[in-house]
Write a protein that holds these residues in place. Structure first.
Motif, short mmCIF file in Angstrom:
data_model
loop_
_atom_site.label_atom_id
_atom_site.label_comp_id
_atom_site.label_asym_id
_atom_site.label_seq_id
_atom_site.Cartn_x
_atom_site.Cartn_y
_atom_site.Cartn_z
N GLU A 158 0.82 -1.21 0.00
CA GLU A 158 0.00 0.00 0.00
C GLU A 158 0.86 1.27 0.00
O GLU A 158 0.34 2.36 -0.27
CB GLU A 158 -0.93 0.01 1.21
CG GLU A 158 -1.98 -1.09 1.21
CD GLU A 158 -2.84 -1.05 2.45
OE1 GLU A 158 -3.97 -0.50 2.36
OE2 GLU A 158 -2.41 -1.56 3.50
N CYS A 159 2.14 1.12 0.31
CA CYS A 159 3.03 2.29 0.32
C CYS A 159 3.60 2.60 -1.06
O CYS A 159 4.04 3.73 -1.31
CB CYS A 159 4.20 2.05 1.29
SG CYS A 159 3.69 1.73 2.99
N LEU A 160 3.60 1.62 -1.93
CA LEU A 160 4.25 1.79 -3.22
C LEU A 160 3.55 2.85 -4.07
O LEU A 160 2.32 2.94 -4.10
CB LEU A 160 4.26 0.45 -3.97
CG LEU A 160 4.96 -0.70 -3.25
CD1 LEU A 160 5.00 -1.94 -4.13
CD2 LEU A 160 6.36 -0.31 -2.81
N ASP A 161 4.39 3.64 -4.75
CA ASP A 161 3.94 4.73 -5.62
C ASP A 161 3.32 5.90 -4.85
O ASP A 161 2.89 6.88 -5.46
CB ASP A 161 2.94 4.24 -6.68
CG ASP A 161 3.58 3.32 -7.69
OD1 ASP A 161 4.76 3.55 -8.02
OD2 ASP A 161 2.92 2.37 -8.15
N LYS A 162 3.28 5.79 -3.54
CA LYS A 162 2.79 6.91 -2.74
C LYS A 162 3.92 7.90 -2.51
O LYS A 162 5.10 7.59 -2.68
CB LYS A 162 2.28 6.41 -1.38
CG LYS A 162 1.10 5.45 -1.44
CD LYS A 162 -0.16 6.14 -1.89
CE LYS A 162 -1.41 5.31 -1.57
NZ LYS A 162 -1.36 3.94 -2.07
N ARG A 163 3.56 9.13 -2.14
CA ARG A 163 4.52 10.16 -1.76
C ARG A 163 4.34 10.45 -0.27
O ARG A 163 3.39 9.98 0.36
CB ARG A 163 4.32 11.41 -2.60
CG ARG A 163 4.65 11.22 -4.09
CD ARG A 163 4.06 12.32 -4.95
NE ARG A 163 4.55 13.62 -4.55
CZ ARG A 163 5.57 14.27 -5.13
NH1 ARG A 163 6.21 13.69 -6.15
NH2 ARG A 163 5.94 15.46 -4.73
N ASP A 164 5.28 11.23 0.27
CA ASP A 164 5.19 11.53 1.70
C ASP A 164 3.85 12.14 2.08
O ASP A 164 3.29 11.83 3.14
CB ASP A 164 6.33 12.47 2.11
CG ASP A 164 7.69 11.78 2.09
OD1 ASP A 164 7.73 10.55 2.30
OD2 ASP A 164 8.70 12.47 1.87
N GLU A 165 3.33 13.01 1.24
CA GLU A 165 2.07 13.67 1.56
C GLU A 165 0.89 12.70 1.61
O GLU A 165 -0.17 13.01 2.17
CB GLU A 165 1.76 14.80 0.58
CG GLU A 165 1.83 14.41 -0.88
CD GLU A 165 3.18 14.74 -1.49
OE1 GLU A 165 3.19 15.18 -2.65
OE2 GLU A 165 4.21 14.56 -0.81
N ASP A 166 1.08 11.51 1.00
CA ASP A 166 0.02 10.50 1.05
C ASP A 166 0.10 9.64 2.31
O ASP A 166 -0.88 8.95 2.64
CB ASP A 166 0.13 9.57 -0.17
CG ASP A 166 0.03 10.33 -1.48
OD1 ASP A 166 -0.85 11.20 -1.58
OD2 ASP A 166 0.83 10.04 -2.39
N LEU A 167 1.26 9.70 2.99
CA LEU A 167 1.48 8.78 4.10
C LEU A 167 1.65 9.45 5.46
O LEU A 167 1.40 8.81 6.49
CB LEU A 167 2.74 7.93 3.82
CG LEU A 167 2.71 7.08 2.53
CD1 LEU A 167 4.06 6.43 2.31
CD2 LEU A 167 1.61 6.03 2.61
N PHE A 168 2.09 10.70 5.45
CA PHE A 168 2.42 11.36 6.71
C PHE A 168 1.58 12.62 6.89
O PHE A 168 1.08 13.21 5.91
CB PHE A 168 3.90 11.72 6.74
CG PHE A 168 4.82 10.53 6.68
CD1 PHE A 168 5.03 9.74 7.80
CD2 PHE A 168 5.46 10.20 5.49
CE1 PHE A 168 5.87 8.64 7.73
CE2 PHE A 168 6.30 9.10 5.42
CZ PHE A 168 6.50 8.31 6.54
N PRO A 169 1.43 13.09 8.15
CA PRO A 169 0.73 14.36 8.40
C PRO A 169 1.40 15.50 7.65
O PRO A 169 2.62 15.49 7.41
CB PRO A 169 0.85 14.53 9.92
CG PRO A 169 1.04 13.14 10.45
CD PRO A 169 1.83 12.42 9.41
#
Length: 199
Positions: A158-169
């Protein structure tokens, strides 16, 4: 072992013949071209005449398949039903084709080796208790180990192709991206202490 034109019941004999006749140089495989114009007349082929008669050929030539470093990749053997010597033009053309084939095989083998190395490294990273990840230049996650995924309460995929803004506050994103850009601009390894808010 690949073949064309041999009967299925002859394949084991062909395998044994290729190994035995190819091993006459003592290194387990021929490293130079060998031409046998007539197996019944060539003294070097005397031990293999019964096998040739069983399979049904009277002449053959074998050529090594080697990469640019000279590493032997295999041997190509062509058989003829009647006594025969290939014309020099045919031998030259065969060398050309074998050179192309060897290059393609060598590239694929190197690609396979690189994939195995990558899988080993990823397996090691995945077992680490510390978060480990890879990103591309645009900040997309290419790999996230189990530790990072657990921290984010996600599956690694689920982390793949995501950016920091998609995963962190949102408050954590700018410092993380700044560190990434610092590494990219310097082209060298950098060490940072990064803190993120865990929800």
């Amino acid at each position: 072992f690949a073949h064309r034109g041999f009967r299925h019941e002859s394949l084991e004999t062909i395998r044994e013949l290729a190994h035995s006749f190819g091993s006459r140089g003592g290194d387990g495989a021929t490293t130079v071209r060998a031409i046998v114009e007539d197996v019944e007349a060539d003294p070097s082929f005397a031990p293999y005449r019964l096998a040739a008669a069983h399979v049904g050929f009277r002449a053959l030539f074998t050529s090594p398949l080697a990469d640019r470093r000279g590493e032997l990749l295999g041997v190509v053997s062509t058989h003829f039903r009647q006594p025969h010597r290939p014309p020099d033009a045919d031998l030259a053309l065969t060398d050309l084709y074998l050179g192309v084939a060897a290059e393609l095989i060598a590239r694929q083998l190197e690609k396979d080796r690189a994939m195995r190395r990558e899988k080993r490294l990823l397996a090691i990273a995945d077992c680490s208790p510390n978060p480990i990840f890879f990103k591309d230049a645009q900040g997309h996650y290419l790999f996230a180990n189990q530790a990072l995924a657990r921290m984010l309460h996600l599956d690694p995929a689920e982390c793949l192709d995501k950016r920091d803004e998609d995963l962190f506050p949102s408050n954590d994103v700018a410092p993380l991206r700044a560190n990434d850009l610092a590494v990219l601009s310097s082209g060298t390894a950098r060490e940072f202490e990064e803190r993120v808010t865990q929800e």
